[in-house]
Motif scaffolding. Structure first.
Motif, PDB file in Angstrom:
ATOM      1  N   PRO A   1       0.778  -1.077  -0.037  1.00  0.00           N
ATOM      2  CA  PRO A   1       0.026   0.110  -0.035  1.00  0.00           C
ATOM      3  C   PRO A   1       0.770   1.227   0.029  1.00  0.00           C
ATOM      4  O   PRO A   1       0.362   2.187  -0.683  1.00  0.00           O
ATOM      5  CB  PRO A   1      -0.741  -0.093   1.060  1.00  0.00           C
ATOM      6  N   SER A   2       2.001   1.190   0.638  1.00  0.00           N
ATOM      7  CA  SER A   2       2.708   2.375   0.686  1.00  0.00           C
ATOM      8  C   SER A   2       3.254   2.929  -0.827  1.00  0.00           C
ATOM      9  O   SER A   2       3.395   4.083  -1.140  1.00  0.00           O
ATOM     10  CB  SER A   2       4.089   2.180   1.451  1.00  0.00           C
ATOM     11  N   LEU A   3       3.295   1.922  -1.880  1.00  0.00           N
ATOM     12  CA  LEU A   3       3.656   2.057  -3.190  1.00  0.00           C
ATOM     13  C   LEU A   3       2.557   2.877  -3.758  1.00  0.00           C
ATOM     14  O   LEU A   3       2.804   3.840  -4.957  1.00  0.00           O
ATOM     15  CB  LEU A   3       3.703   0.992  -3.851  1.00  0.00           C
ATOM     16  N   GLY A   4       1.340   2.974  -3.379  1.00  0.00           N
ATOM     17  CA  GLY A   4       0.309   3.703  -3.830  1.00  0.00           C
ATOM     18  C   GLY A   4       0.523   5.027  -3.308  1.00  0.00           C
ATOM     19  O   GLY A   4       0.380   6.060  -4.356  1.00  0.00           O
TER      20      GLY A   4
ATOM     21  N   TRP B   1      -7.305   6.882  -3.967  1.00  0.00           N
ATOM     22  CA  TRP B   1      -6.347   6.009  -3.085  1.00  0.00           C
ATOM     23  C   TRP B   1      -6.980   6.666  -1.587  1.00  0.00           C
ATOM     24  O   TRP B   1      -7.050   5.511  -0.566  1.00  0.00           O
ATOM     25  CB  TRP B   1      -5.128   6.361  -3.446  1.00  0.00           C
ATOM     26  N   GLY B   2      -7.162   8.004  -1.550  1.00  0.00           N
ATOM     27  CA  GLY B   2      -7.461   8.466  -0.116  1.00  0.00           C
ATOM     28  C   GLY B   2      -8.706   8.000   0.244  1.00  0.00           C
ATOM     29  O   GLY B   2      -9.058   7.419   1.530  1.00  0.00           O
ATOM     30  N   GLY B   3      -9.774   7.863  -0.568  1.00  0.00           N
ATOM     31  CA  GLY B   3     -11.145   7.383  -0.230  1.00  0.00           C
ATOM     32  C   GLY B   3     -11.165   5.970  -0.188  1.00  0.00           C
ATOM     33  O   GLY B   3     -11.871   5.471   0.697  1.00  0.00           O
ATOM     34  N   LEU B   4     -10.224   5.187  -0.902  1.00  0.00           N
ATOM     35  CA  LEU B   4     -10.089   3.811  -0.499  1.00  0.00           C
ATOM     36  C   LEU B   4      -9.506   3.364   0.802  1.00  0.00           C
ATOM     37  O   LEU B   4     -10.021   2.654   1.685  1.00  0.00           O
ATOM     38  CB  LEU B   4      -9.399   2.959  -1.712  1.00  0.00           C
TER      39      LEU B   4
ATOM     40  N   TYR C   1      -5.902   6.845  11.485  1.00  0.00           N
ATOM     41  CA  TYR C   1      -5.679   6.300  10.381  1.00  0.00           C
ATOM     42  C   TYR C   1      -6.674   7.265   9.193  1.00  0.00           C
ATOM     43  O   TYR C   1      -6.274   7.623   8.341  1.00  0.00           O
ATOM     44  CB  TYR C   1      -6.050   4.800  10.262  1.00  0.00           C
ATOM     45  N   GLY C   2      -8.010   7.370   9.637  1.00  0.00           N
ATOM     46  CA  GLY C   2      -9.008   8.171   8.800  1.00  0.00           C
ATOM     47  C   GLY C   2      -8.719   9.714   8.621  1.00  0.00           C
ATOM     48  O   GLY C   2      -8.783  10.225   7.775  1.00  0.00           O
ATOM     49  N   VAL C   3      -8.343   9.997  10.176  1.00  0.00           N
ATOM     50  CA  VAL C   3      -8.119  11.503  10.066  1.00  0.00           C
ATOM     51  C   VAL C   3      -6.931  11.948   9.348  1.00  0.00           C
ATOM     52  O   VAL C   3      -6.965  13.075   8.525  1.00  0.00           O
ATOM     53  CB  VAL C   3      -8.026  11.823  11.611  1.00  0.00           C
ATOM     54  N   ALA C   4      -6.136  10.973   9.299  1.00  0.00           N
ATOM     55  CA  ALA C   4      -4.618  11.287   8.424  1.00  0.00           C
ATOM     56  C   ALA C   4      -5.030  11.207   6.945  1.00  0.00           C
ATOM     57  O   ALA C   4      -4.058  11.862   6.240  1.00  0.00           O
ATOM     58  CB  ALA C   4      -3.654  10.132   8.846  1.00  0.00           C
ATOM     59  N   GLN C   5      -5.926  10.684   6.561  1.00  0.00           N
ATOM     60  CA  GLN C   5      -6.195  10.708   5.064  1.00  0.00           C
ATOM     61  C   GLN C   5      -6.962  12.030   4.691  1.00  0.00           C
ATOM     62  O   GLN C   5      -6.969  12.317   3.470  1.00  0.00           O
ATOM     63  CB  GLN C   5      -7.285   9.478   4.627  1.00  0.00           C
ATOM     64  N   VAL C   6      -7.503  12.773   5.662  1.00  0.00           N
ATOM     65  CA  VAL C   6      -8.230  13.856   5.142  1.00  0.00           C
ATOM     66  C   VAL C   6      -7.479  15.101   4.423  1.00  0.00           C
ATOM     67  O   VAL C   6      -7.898  15.665   3.578  1.00  0.00           O
ATOM     68  CB  VAL C   6      -9.190  14.429   6.419  1.00  0.00           C
ATOM     69  N   PRO C   7      -6.252  15.240   4.952  1.00  0.00           N
ATOM     70  CA  PRO C   7      -5.398  16.575   4.269  1.00  0.00           C
ATOM     71  C   PRO C   7      -5.345  15.979   2.789  1.00  0.00           C
ATOM     72  O   PRO C   7      -5.273  16.861   1.767  1.00  0.00           O
ATOM     73  CB  PRO C   7      -4.222  16.451   4.946  1.00  0.00           C
TER      74      PRO C   7
ATOM     75  N   LEU D   1      -7.164  13.752   0.870  1.00  0.00           N
ATOM     76  CA  LEU D   1      -8.341  14.195   0.114  1.00  0.00           C
ATOM     77  C   LEU D   1      -8.634  15.731  -0.191  1.00  0.00           C
ATOM     78  O   LEU D   1      -9.165  15.639  -1.319  1.00  0.00           O
ATOM     79  CB  LEU D   1      -9.528  13.463   1.033  1.00  0.00           C
ATOM     80  N   VAL D   2      -8.083  16.530   0.733  1.00  0.00           N
ATOM     81  CA  VAL D   2      -8.660  17.947   0.467  1.00  0.00           C
ATOM     82  C   VAL D   2      -7.677  18.457  -0.794  1.00  0.00           C
ATOM     83  O   VAL D   2      -8.112  19.169  -1.616  1.00  0.00           O
ATOM     84  CB  VAL D   2      -8.572  18.478   1.559  1.00  0.00           C
ATOM     85  N   VAL D   3      -6.492  17.899  -0.542  1.00  0.00           N
ATOM     86  CA  VAL D   3      -5.465  18.590  -1.761  1.00  0.00           C
ATOM     87  C   VAL D   3      -5.880  17.764  -2.867  1.00  0.00           C
ATOM     88  O   VAL D   3      -5.820  18.497  -3.911  1.00  0.00           O
ATOM     89  CB  VAL D   3      -3.937  17.921  -1.134  1.00  0.00           C
ATOM     90  N   ALA D   4      -6.350  16.580  -3.126  1.00  0.00           N
ATOM     91  CA  ALA D   4      -6.612  15.776  -4.087  1.00  0.00           C
ATOM     92  C   ALA D   4      -7.839  16.435  -4.781  1.00  0.00           C
ATOM     93  O   ALA D   4      -7.704  16.630  -5.984  1.00  0.00           O
ATOM     94  CB  ALA D   4      -6.760  14.418  -3.723  1.00  0.00           C
ATOM     95  N   TRP D   5      -8.922  16.908  -3.962  1.00  0.00           N
ATOM     96  CA  TRP D   5      -9.919  17.289  -4.471  1.00  0.00           C
ATOM     97  C   TRP D   5      -9.889  18.562  -5.150  1.00  0.00           C
ATOM     98  O   TRP D   5     -10.061  19.113  -6.264  1.00  0.00           O
ATOM     99  CB  TRP D   5     -11.071  17.635  -3.420  1.00  0.00           C
ATOM    100  N   ARG D   6      -8.985  19.541  -4.562  1.00  0.00           N
ATOM    101  CA  ARG D   6      -8.334  20.750  -5.080  1.00  0.00           C
ATOM    102  C   ARG D   6      -7.678  20.761  -6.537  1.00  0.00           C
ATOM    103  O   ARG D   6      -7.867  21.282  -7.585  1.00  0.00           O
ATOM    104  CB  ARG D   6      -7.709  21.581  -4.115  1.00  0.00           C
TER     105      ARG D   6
END
Length: 120
Positions: free
Chosen positions: A38-41, A64-67, A100-106, A108-113
């Motif tokens: 998964p780190s390779l993602g 990836w962040g959503g997954l 783990y989930g909270v760490a994905q939020v930044p 997801l925000v950057v990706a969305w932008r």
């Protein structure tokens, strides 16, 4: 500056994933398959960004962040009978999934932008 924001979001998301694995999975190292693959993602997302494929990288990061966010909650937290393992149902286990989930939020925000930008 934008590269630092993306890099920071990737590091935070990856670190949340790694901390979860080290805390919840016995005997984990960075080279254990459950951590390495998964780190390779996260590495692939960084490579897309460095290659200036930022919009594509944004979509990949969003997926990836959503997954990681949704999949981690469904697959690892819920005691589903068809899974080949039985995750421990403890407060400690759930707290590491929250981290783990909270760490994905930044990420997801950057990706969305990144997916909303044109001309990149």
């Amino acid at each position: 500056m934008k590269g630092l924001v993306v890099g920071g979001a990737l590091v935070v998301a990856w670190a949340g994933f790694v901390v979860h694995n080290f805390a919840d999975l016995a005997g984990q190292t960075l080279l254990s398959p459950e951590t390495l693959y998964p780190s390779l993602g996260y590495v692939a997302i960084a490579a897309l960004w460095v290659a200036r494929a930022r919009r594509t990288g944004g979509w990949v990061a969003l997926g990836w962040g959503g997954l990681q966010l949704v999949g981690g909650a469904i697959i690892s937290v819920l005691p589903l009978s068809f899974l080949p393992f039985g995750p421990e149902q403890t407060v400690r286990h759930y707290l590491f999934h929250v981290l783990y989930g909270v760490a994905q939020v930044p990420l997801l925000v950057v990706a969305w932008r990144a997916t909303r930008r044109t001309g990149e």
